[in-house]
Design a protein around this motif. Sequence first.
Motif, PDB file in Angstrom:
ATOM      1  N   GLU A 146       0.873  -1.167   0.000  1.00 33.07           N
ATOM      2  CA  GLU A 146       0.000   0.000   0.000  1.00 33.07           C
ATOM      3  C   GLU A 146       0.915   1.222   0.000  1.00 33.07           C
ATOM      4  O   GLU A 146       1.900   1.259   0.729  1.00 33.07           O
ATOM      5  CB  GLU A 146      -0.843  -0.072   1.273  1.00 33.07           C
ATOM      6  N   LEU A 147       0.588   2.218  -0.788  1.00 28.63           N
ATOM      7  CA  LEU A 147       1.396   3.425  -0.904  1.00 28.63           C
ATOM      8  C   LEU A 147       1.124   4.346   0.283  1.00 28.63           C
ATOM      9  O   LEU A 147      -0.017   4.695   0.552  1.00 28.63           O
ATOM     10  CB  LEU A 147       1.066   4.132  -2.215  1.00 28.63           C
ATOM     11  N   MET A 148       2.176   4.721   1.010  1.00 32.37           N
ATOM     12  CA  MET A 148       2.013   5.599   2.163  1.00 32.37           C
ATOM     13  C   MET A 148       2.536   7.004   1.887  1.00 32.37           C
ATOM     14  O   MET A 148       1.907   7.983   2.237  1.00 32.37           O
ATOM     15  CB  MET A 148       2.699   5.007   3.388  1.00 32.37           C
ATOM     16  N   GLU A 149       3.744   7.081   1.286  1.00 30.97           N
ATOM     17  CA  GLU A 149       4.349   8.390   1.036  1.00 30.97           C
ATOM     18  C   GLU A 149       5.270   8.288  -0.171  1.00 30.97           C
ATOM     19  O   GLU A 149       5.924   7.272  -0.384  1.00 30.97           O
ATOM     20  CB  GLU A 149       5.152   8.838   2.262  1.00 30.97           C
ATOM     21  N   VAL A 150       5.302   9.376  -0.945  1.00 30.70           N
ATOM     22  CA  VAL A 150       6.141   9.420  -2.150  1.00 30.70           C
ATOM     23  C   VAL A 150       6.993  10.678  -2.099  1.00 30.70           C
ATOM     24  O   VAL A 150       6.494  11.770  -1.854  1.00 30.70           O
ATOM     25  CB  VAL A 150       5.283   9.449  -3.434  1.00 30.70           C
ATOM     26  N   ARG A 151       8.261  10.489  -2.330  1.00 38.22           N
ATOM     27  CA  ARG A 151       9.173  11.608  -2.568  1.00 38.22           C
ATOM     28  C   ARG A 151       9.841  11.332  -3.902  1.00 38.22           C
ATOM     29  O   ARG A 151       9.718  10.244  -4.446  1.00 38.22           O
ATOM     30  CB  ARG A 151      10.205  11.712  -1.452  1.00 38.22           C
ATOM     31  N   ASP A 152      10.566  12.298  -4.411  1.00 38.45           N
ATOM     32  CA  ASP A 152      11.193  12.133  -5.722  1.00 38.45           C
ATOM     33  C   ASP A 152      12.147  10.941  -5.765  1.00 38.45           C
ATOM     34  O   ASP A 152      12.292  10.287  -6.783  1.00 38.45           O
ATOM     35  CB  ASP A 152      11.936  13.421  -6.104  1.00 38.45           C
ATOM     36  N   ASN A 153      12.797  10.632  -4.639  1.00 39.85           N
ATOM     37  CA  ASN A 153      13.815   9.572  -4.640  1.00 39.85           C
ATOM     38  C   ASN A 153      13.583   8.516  -3.564  1.00 39.85           C
ATOM     39  O   ASN A 153      14.509   7.841  -3.138  1.00 39.85           O
ATOM     40  CB  ASN A 153      15.209  10.186  -4.469  1.00 39.85           C
ATOM     41  N   TRP A 154      12.322   8.354  -3.126  1.00 39.96           N
ATOM     42  CA  TRP A 154      12.051   7.458  -2.015  1.00 39.96           C
ATOM     43  C   TRP A 154      10.566   7.138  -1.957  1.00 39.96           C
ATOM     44  O   TRP A 154       9.734   8.005  -2.182  1.00 39.96           O
ATOM     45  CB  TRP A 154      12.509   8.184  -0.754  1.00 39.96           C
ATOM     46  N   LEU A 155      10.219   5.886  -1.680  1.00 36.25           N
ATOM     47  CA  LEU A 155       8.832   5.476  -1.480  1.00 36.25           C
ATOM     48  C   LEU A 155       8.705   4.838  -0.111  1.00 36.25           C
ATOM     49  O   LEU A 155       9.574   4.071   0.303  1.00 36.25           O
ATOM     50  CB  LEU A 155       8.398   4.427  -2.506  1.00 36.25           C
ATOM     51  N   LEU A 156       7.616   5.136   0.569  1.00 33.04           N
ATOM     52  CA  LEU A 156       7.296   4.454   1.814  1.00 33.04           C
ATOM     53  C   LEU A 156       6.076   3.589   1.522  1.00 33.04           C
ATOM     54  O   LEU A 156       5.031   4.088   1.083  1.00 33.04           O
ATOM     55  CB  LEU A 156       6.995   5.445   2.936  1.00 33.04           C
ATOM     56  N   LEU A 157       6.238   2.288   1.735  1.00 34.82           N
ATOM     57  CA  LEU A 157       5.189   1.319   1.443  1.00 34.82           C
ATOM     58  C   LEU A 157       4.807   0.578   2.715  1.00 34.82           C
ATOM     59  O   LEU A 157       5.636   0.399   3.613  1.00 34.82           O
ATOM     60  CB  LEU A 157       5.681   0.311   0.401  1.00 34.82           C
ATOM     61  N   TYR A 158       3.579   0.133   2.774  1.00 35.11           N
ATOM     62  CA  TYR A 158       3.100  -0.675   3.885  1.00 35.11           C
ATOM     63  C   TYR A 158       2.671  -2.012   3.319  1.00 35.11           C
ATOM     64  O   TYR A 158       1.883  -2.066   2.369  1.00 35.11           O
ATOM     65  CB  TYR A 158       1.927   0.010   4.578  1.00 35.11           C
ATOM     66  N   SER A 159       3.196  -3.109   3.884  1.00 39.34           N
ATOM     67  CA  SER A 159       2.813  -4.442   3.440  1.00 39.34           C
ATOM     68  C   SER A 159       1.625  -4.910   4.258  1.00 39.34           C
ATOM     69  O   SER A 159       1.725  -5.067   5.482  1.00 39.34           O
ATOM     70  CB  SER A 159       3.971  -5.426   3.595  1.00 39.34           C
ATOM     71  N   GLN A 160       0.512  -5.148   3.581  1.00 36.50           N
ATOM     72  CA  GLN A 160      -0.683  -5.632   4.254  1.00 36.50           C
ATOM     73  C   GLN A 160      -0.524  -7.076   4.720  1.00 36.50           C
ATOM     74  O   GLN A 160      -1.237  -7.512   5.603  1.00 36.50           O
ATOM     75  CB  GLN A 160      -1.897  -5.497   3.330  1.00 36.50           C
ATOM     76  N   THR A 161       0.427  -7.799   4.165  1.00 34.59           N
ATOM     77  CA  THR A 161       0.615  -9.194   4.562  1.00 34.59           C
ATOM     78  C   THR A 161       1.545  -9.343   5.772  1.00 34.59           C
ATOM     79  O   THR A 161       1.365 -10.242   6.575  1.00 34.59           O
ATOM     80  CB  THR A 161       1.154 -10.060   3.402  1.00 34.59           C
ATOM     81  N   THR A 162       2.534  -8.466   5.904  1.00 32.18           N
ATOM     82  CA  THR A 162       3.467  -8.573   7.039  1.00 32.18           C
ATOM     83  C   THR A 162       3.213  -7.529   8.113  1.00 32.18           C
ATOM     84  O   THR A 162       3.817  -7.583   9.179  1.00 32.18           O
ATOM     85  CB  THR A 162       4.934  -8.419   6.576  1.00 32.18           C
ATOM     86  N   ASP A 163       2.343  -6.552   7.833  1.00 28.18           N
ATOM     87  CA  ASP A 163       2.049  -5.458   8.756  1.00 28.18           C
ATOM     88  C   ASP A 163       3.325  -4.677   9.094  1.00 28.18           C
ATOM     89  O   ASP A 163       3.537  -4.282  10.237  1.00 28.18           O
ATOM     90  CB  ASP A 163       1.377  -5.998  10.026  1.00 28.18           C
ATOM     91  N   GLN A 164       4.188  -4.470   8.092  1.00 31.76           N
ATOM     92  CA  GLN A 164       5.447  -3.742   8.258  1.00 31.76           C
ATOM     93  C   GLN A 164       5.530  -2.626   7.226  1.00 31.76           C
ATOM     94  O   GLN A 164       4.956  -2.727   6.144  1.00 31.76           O
ATOM     95  CB  GLN A 164       6.656  -4.672   8.064  1.00 31.76           C
ATOM     96  N   LYS A 165       6.292  -1.593   7.559  1.00 25.63           N
ATOM     97  CA  LYS A 165       6.569  -0.509   6.618  1.00 25.63           C
ATOM     98  C   LYS A 165       7.919  -0.766   5.951  1.00 25.63           C
ATOM     99  O   LYS A 165       8.873  -1.187   6.615  1.00 25.63           O
ATOM    100  CB  LYS A 165       6.596   0.837   7.336  1.00 25.63           C
ATOM    101  N   TYR A 166       7.981  -0.477   4.653  1.00 22.81           N
ATOM    102  CA  TYR A 166       9.189  -0.674   3.864  1.00 22.81           C
ATOM    103  C   TYR A 166       9.523   0.604   3.109  1.00 22.81           C
ATOM    104  O   TYR A 166       8.631   1.323   2.678  1.00 22.81           O
ATOM    105  CB  TYR A 166       9.003  -1.812   2.852  1.00 22.81           C
TER     106      TYR A 166
END
Length: 112
Positions: A30-50
Amino acid sequence: MRQVGKMNLESTITWHLFLRELESVNHRFELMEVRDNWLLLYSQTTDQKYELRENHALYLTCQNKGGYMPLLDNIKNHEYSFTQLDSQRVLIKVTRKDGEKASAIVKFYPPK
């Protein structure tokens, strides 16, 4: 001639594997935050942020547990970008070390 064909095919395959991993049902990112050179993602299966970052390769790192998983190598330093298109889609552009450019729109999962 065979070497050039093999290199182009390998580059294409790794690009599509990279995209497939980001859209995988195994992660349900799941998309949480976007910057020009970085993405913050949330995994719905592991309940972790990547975080999706770059250091000669695009790689995922877990915010809470560390470690990293390389997803796409042979990236020119700082020659990639992430552009948010809407709440689920991001345009990803990269330039490989051989000068080849690639871009695609990745669609992430909606929030639960």
